[in-house]
Design a protein around this motif. Structure first.
Motif, PDB file in Angstrom:
ATOM      1  N   ASP A   1       0.857  -1.239   0.062  1.00 58.03           N
ATOM      2  CA  ASP A   1       0.006  -0.045  -0.027  1.00 58.03           C
ATOM      3  C   ASP A   1       0.800   1.315   0.070  1.00 58.03           C
ATOM      4  O   ASP A   1       0.565   2.206   0.762  1.00 58.03           O
ATOM      5  N   MET A   2       1.966   1.159  -0.782  1.00 56.94           N
ATOM      6  CA  MET A   2       2.749   2.485  -1.123  1.00 56.94           C
ATOM      7  C   MET A   2       2.979   2.745  -2.823  1.00 56.94           C
ATOM      8  O   MET A   2       2.776   1.455  -3.365  1.00 56.94           O
TER       9      MET A   2
ATOM     10  N   HIS B   1      -2.310  -0.880  -4.685  1.00 59.75           N
ATOM     11  CA  HIS B   1      -3.623  -0.978  -5.587  1.00 59.75           C
ATOM     12  C   HIS B   1      -3.405  -1.152  -7.002  1.00 59.75           C
ATOM     13  O   HIS B   1      -2.283  -0.972  -7.499  1.00 59.75           O
ATOM     14  N   GLU B   2      -4.161  -2.049  -7.596  1.00 56.23           N
ATOM     15  CA  GLU B   2      -3.900  -2.428  -9.021  1.00 56.23           C
ATOM     16  C   GLU B   2      -4.962  -2.679  -9.742  1.00 56.23           C
ATOM     17  O   GLU B   2      -6.193  -3.475  -9.273  1.00 56.23           O
TER      18      GLU B   2
ATOM     19  N   LEU C   1      -3.401  -8.680  -2.495  1.00 52.50           N
ATOM     20  CA  LEU C   1      -2.686  -9.809  -1.602  1.00 52.50           C
ATOM     21  C   LEU C   1      -3.598 -11.158  -1.683  1.00 52.50           C
ATOM     22  O   LEU C   1      -2.865 -12.079  -1.638  1.00 52.50           O
ATOM     23  N   LEU C   2      -4.730 -11.025  -1.690  1.00 47.82           N
ATOM     24  CA  LEU C   2      -5.610 -12.168  -1.803  1.00 47.82           C
ATOM     25  C   LEU C   2      -5.486 -12.775  -3.034  1.00 47.82           C
ATOM     26  O   LEU C   2      -5.169 -14.001  -3.164  1.00 47.82           O
TER      27      LEU C   2
ATOM     28  N   HIS D   1     -12.779  -3.189   0.193  1.00 47.74           N
ATOM     29  CA  HIS D   1     -12.859  -2.333  -0.894  1.00 47.74           C
ATOM     30  C   HIS D   1     -14.081  -1.594  -0.867  1.00 47.74           C
ATOM     31  O   HIS D   1     -13.859  -0.210  -1.335  1.00 47.74           O
ATOM     32  N   ASP D   2     -15.163  -1.904  -0.397  1.00 45.72           N
ATOM     33  CA  ASP D   2     -16.301  -0.796  -0.020  1.00 45.72           C
ATOM     34  C   ASP D   2     -15.879   0.308   0.636  1.00 45.72           C
ATOM     35  O   ASP D   2     -15.807   1.477   0.054  1.00 45.72           O
TER      36      ASP D   2
END
Length: 334
Positions: free
Chosen positions: A239-240, A247-248, A257-258, A277-278
């Protein structure tokens, strides 16, 4: 496949709620109708409603009867059996069929409501716009489906149509998500064991959840460091900007990661991914009804301390509890 709250064929006895509601206050009748529908009750006769004898339904009827009494009406709850002795049609099988018919109607109406949305998967628009719409309505469909499934006591076959719709939408989303993330075999967690994981200071939802996921499912011996810019070069960055995991496409870091570590088959983790995500990306149009409440809890964690390690620790305890809840609830639906 059994329903989320299915019962064996030999269920006996039933619960009956018999009430007499006065014309005033006017809202009371509508309120009672909504509560009975939420419990999954079916009408046997006017003002006589039946439910299988389950703890949740029993408690719900008892509380409802008290509210009716407080509103000036009369109500009582009792156990009953239906053997059809007098030939009036009220056999055990007949009562069961009332429940099946009610749930079939619920599934049929739900499918009709969402079929146009499923048909619109090829509608014009940018990929990002379409994906957001599909994620939103498929999340809403799943919530509505789970509400019906919870009161589908005898496994109405109509649920198959909804499961097909959800599967179709899920496959569509998965194929589009993979366009934003290069296809590759899942990463081997062994390669990422005993590592220092680096993220930005001032952790909040996505970073707290990602740290929990890393510690519990990827690197149990993980340690965390909080840095900015080049200070984060010594460790696995998440998250950097330019981090190994961030984020992708339309995915938040938790979802990446999941996907990267092949954890998507865990339905409880998938639900947590939808919630993160929400909160992180779709707060104004959440797919899961729990998202707003979980955001409030995480906000409380962050307001309670500015120490990032403490935020992760407190948030992880909460996520452990949520994971167990979703794990058990999804197992009951299998």
């Amino acid at each position: 496949m059994p329903s989320g709250n299915s019962l064996p064929p030999q269920i006996q006895p039933w619960l009956l709620c018999i009430h007499n509601i006065p014309p005033k206050p006017p809202y009371l009748r509508a309120k009672v109708a909504r509560r009975l529908a939420a419990l999954g009750a079916v009408a046997v006769k006017n003002s006589v409603y039946a439910l299988p004898d389950l703890e949740t339904q029993r408690d719900g009827l008892v509380w409802l009867s008290k509210e009716i009494e407080q509103g000036g009406g009369k109500a009582f709850v009792c156990k009953a059996s239906f053997d059809g002795i007098e030939g009036g049609g009220y056999s055990d099988a007949h009562i069961r069929q009332l429940f099946v018919d009610a749930r079939e109607a619920d599934y049929r109406n739900l499918a009709a409501e969402y079929q146009p949305m499923l048909d619109s998967l090829a509608s014009p628009g940018t990929d990002e716009e379409i994906e957001k719409r599909v994620r939103e309505w498929s999340g809403q469909l799943r919530v509505r489906y789970e509400e019906i499934l919870a009161i589908d006591f005898f496994g109405a076959s109509g649920r198959g149509a909804i499961e097909t719709m959800l599967s179709t939408a899920g496959a569509w989303l998965a194929s589009h998500e993979q366009q934003g993330v290069a296809e590759q075999a899942p990463f081997d967690p062994e390669v990422y064991r005993n590592r220092v994981w680096v993220t930005r200071p001032g952790v909040h939802v996505d970073r707290i959840a990602s740290a929990w996921l890393i510690k519990r499912f990827i690197d149990p011996a993980a340690s965390f460091r909080f840095a900015t810019g080049d200070e984060g070069d010594h460790g696995v960055r998440f998250d950097m900007v330019d981090g190994e995991f961030s984020h992708e496409g339309a995915l938040c870091t938790f979802e990446v990661l999941l996907q990267r570590f092949g954890l998507g088959a865990d339905s409880a983790l998938t639900i947590l991914g939808q919630i993160v995500h929400d909160i992180d990306l779709d707060e104004d149009a959440p797919a899961r009804p729990e998202s707003a409440g979980i955001l409030a809890l995480l906000n409380g964690v962050c307001l309670g301390t500015d120490v990032d390690e403490d935020r992760i620790s407190a948030g992880s305890s909460m996520l452990d509890t949520l994971y167990e809840h979703f794990k058990r609830s999804t197992q009951r639906q299998l």
